[in-house]
Every structure is written in C-alpha cells, then in structure tokens.
Design an enzyme around this catalytic site. Structure first.
Site, short mmCIF file in Angstrom:
data_model
loop_
_atom_site.label_atom_id
_atom_site.label_comp_id
_atom_site.label_asym_id
_atom_site.label_seq_id
_atom_site.Cartn_x
_atom_site.Cartn_y
_atom_site.Cartn_z
N ALA A 61 0.82 -1.21 0.00
CA ALA A 61 0.00 0.00 0.00
C ALA A 61 0.86 1.27 0.00
O ALA A 61 2.09 1.24 0.06
CB ALA A 61 -0.93 -0.01 1.21
N HIS A 62 0.18 2.41 -0.02
CA HIS A 62 0.86 3.70 -0.16
C HIS A 62 1.76 4.01 1.04
O HIS A 62 1.46 3.70 2.18
CB HIS A 62 -0.14 4.85 -0.39
CG HIS A 62 -1.20 4.98 0.65
ND1 HIS A 62 -2.26 5.84 0.53
CD2 HIS A 62 -1.39 4.35 1.83
CE1 HIS A 62 -3.04 5.74 1.59
NE2 HIS A 62 -2.52 4.84 2.39
N ASN A 63 2.91 4.61 0.73
CA ASN A 63 3.89 5.08 1.72
C ASN A 63 4.54 3.96 2.53
O ASN A 63 5.16 4.21 3.56
CB ASN A 63 3.27 6.11 2.66
CG ASN A 63 2.95 7.41 1.95
OD1 ASN A 63 1.81 7.63 1.52
ND2 ASN A 63 3.94 8.28 1.81
N SER A 71 1.74 2.97 5.03
CA SER A 71 2.72 3.62 5.92
C SER A 71 3.43 2.65 6.86
O SER A 71 4.08 3.08 7.81
CB SER A 71 2.06 4.73 6.73
OG SER A 71 1.56 5.74 5.88
#
Length: 349
Positions: free
Chosen positions: A240-242, A260
């Site tokens: 997923a993102h980051n 994250s």
C-alpha cells in the site's frame, strides 16, 4: 549451444573431477538428466541419484563425499545451488539479449533511450521517459510520463508503471505488475460517503529488486513508497501507499502490507501474511505464513506466527497445550469429582 566441462569449471571457478572434454547442450533435474545434459545437487535428499544419473556433468558442493562410482564429470564448487543459478543467469542473458524497437510501439520524441535497449511491440512510453543501457521492455508494457528505468532492468509483458515512478538498476518486473497505482486514500464525509484523497507521490524501486507477477505497489499520498535494494517480492502481493520495505527483505505470495508500514532489513515474510498500517517491523524479523500483525515489532531477530502474531516458540507451546485440551478437561473433571467426594465424606463425618 554446447559447453565443455572445462569451460563450465572455469566459469564457476570450480574443481574438475573426470573428463574435462565432455560436453553438454541441455539442463535437467538430476533424476531425469540424460547424456549430454548438465545437472546439479545441493539437497542431501537427492544424493542417491548421484550414482544412477545419466547426466554428463554434475555440479556438486566441494564438501560432498562420494562413496561409489559415478558416471558424470563432477565440478566441485563452494555452493552448488548458487553456481547453478549463476549458469542459468548467464544462459538467459545469452538467449534473451534482444535489442531494437519493434513496431507498432509508441515512443515520443522526448523519450531518452540508452544503448542496447529493447522495446517490444505495442509498448507505450509516455513523455520524458528515460531508459538506461540494456533495458528490456517487453510487448504490451505501459510506462507513464517521467518514468525512469535504470541500466540492465527488465520489464515483462503487460506491466504498468504509472507517472513519475523510478526503477533502479537490474530491476525485474514480471508480467502484470502494477507500479504506482493510487493508494487507498478516502476521507469519510458527514453524509457517510467518501471523498478521494489525491495521491500525488510516486514509487521508488532501488537496485536489484525483483517483483513477481500481478503484484501491486501503490504510489504514496505524498513522498514515495520505497522498495529498497535487493528486495524480492513474490506474485500477488499488495503493497500500500507510503510503505517502506528494507534492504534484502523477501516476501512470499498473497501478503498484504497496509499503508505507511515500515519493514526493516533482511526480514523473511511468509505467504498470506497481513499487516495493519502505520506499524514498524524490526530488522531480521521472520513471520510465518498466514500470520496477522496488528502492532509494531520493536526487537530485531524476532520470529512470529499466528493471528494476531506472537512469539514463535511461545506459539508452539500454546499449540501443544491446545492439542491436549481434551485430556486436560478430563483430568480437571476427575479432580473436581475427587474434591466433591472428599467434601462429601468430610460433611458425613
């Protein structure tokens, strides 16, 4: 192509035992190999085949003790598995060294191409794409605007790399990967609907990373989703993102890493592992297949299993206790009956 035993031994810096002039032109498993074929043995389970194999050349560990007559010429090396992998890599380079631009493909004038580049048919390259030397782009690949692919990287058919993402040197993306799709960012509204949060970051993949088929890596909301040097991702993984995945970490298929989360160096993560977002996984952590992580792992060199995941050794003890629950229940019932009997006898006195 044919190779002699002496050529292979020189290539692998190995020690020859047998006929140096014997030649091979094919590769096979030790139990299936025939005349003119090369094989190897690294797993002790297959040592019995040393004496029956019809292979012409066999790569073995230098420590292997031979207790009888063998047909193949032996090449002794420090690590047979790694040496065999090196040969396969060199062979693949020889047979797969494509260059040139196939048509139809779309390549704007703003694209910069390095030396010995290959771009397959039906590939689409966006504006200002940069391809380094020896990059291979197979048919049906999409590279968005401003994508950078550094030297010696290979992108297999059907891969999609969205705008502004960066790939390091010797990166391999297998068929169907999606790099840089939007992260799962939606803000809940008062009317219980969701408003999309624009994802304006990118994905940065460092050198020597290999990513399996149909794995997806989301772009960051802001900044970068980072896959660091030497990471190996299996097929069908969601990052997923980051997220930040540390150097030389390996992750097996169907694992999901939420937004994250930071994964340390040299971690080994089994298949179908799930991780919540915004946690940190310490260096050298090992996570068993189908485990679920709901909190950070602060201590390095930790081994985990279960859902929610906890210490591996403690989990094994718990599993042993769980298997014995029927017997434990029976013993507790017997003790209860004994106590009742003693109390009844005491009251009778």
């Amino acid at each position: 192509m044919q190779f002699s035993a002496v050529q292979l031994a020189t290539m692998l810096d190995g020690k020859l035992e047998g006929n140096p002039d014997v030649k091979v032109s094919n590769i096979a498993k030790i139990e299936e190999a025939g005349n003119g074929m090369l094989s190897f043995i690294a797993n002790p389970k297959y040592e019995e085949f040393i004496y029956s194999t019809q292979a012409s050349i066999l790569i073995v560990n230098e420590s292997l003790v031979i207790e009888g007559a063998v047909k193949p010429t032996l090449i002794r090396v420090k690590d047979a598995y790694s040496s065999f992998a090196l040969l396969l890599e060199k062979y693949k380079q020889m047979v797969g060294n494509k260059t040139g631009i196939q048509q139809p493909s779309y390549i704007p004038s703003s694209v910069k191409l390095g030396a010995n580049v290959f771009v397959g048919a039906f590939a689409y390259l966006g504006e200002n794409v940069v391809l380094g030397n020896n990059v291979k782009i197979y048919p049906g690949v999409y590279l968005g605007d401003n994508v950078i692919v550094n030297d010696d990287s290979t992108i297999y058919p059907g891969v999609k790399v969205y705008d502004n993402c960066v790939l390091g040197k010797r990166v391999i993306l297998h068929a169907g990967c999606v790099i840089g799709g939007d992260g799962f960012g939606f803000a809940p509204q008062e009317d219980r609907s969701y408003k999309k949060v624009p994802q304006i970051g990118n994905v940065v993949i460092h050198d020597d990373v290999e990513i399996g088929a149909n794995t997806t890596i989301d772009r960051a909301t802001m900044g970068s989703t980072v896959i660091r040097q030497g990471v190996k991702l299996d097929n069908l993984i969601q990052v997923a993102h980051n997220v930040d995945i540390g150097t030389n970490t390996v992750i097996a298929a169907q694992t999901g890493v939420s937004g994250s989360t930071k994964i340390g160096q040299n971690c080994v993560i089994g298949g179908q592992v799930g991780m919540v977002g915004h946690i940190h996984i310490a260096d050298n952590t090992k996570i068993n297949a189908q485990s679920g992580l709901s909190k950070s792992i602060s201590n390095p060199n930790t081994s985990l299993t279960g859902s929610p995941a906890f210490d591996y050794k403690s989990s094994l003890k718990s599993q042993a206790i769980f298997r014995n629950l029927p017997d434990l229940e029976k013993r507790v019932k017997e003790l209860e009956d004994m106590v009742k009997q003693l109390l009844s006898e005491r009251e009778g006195v």
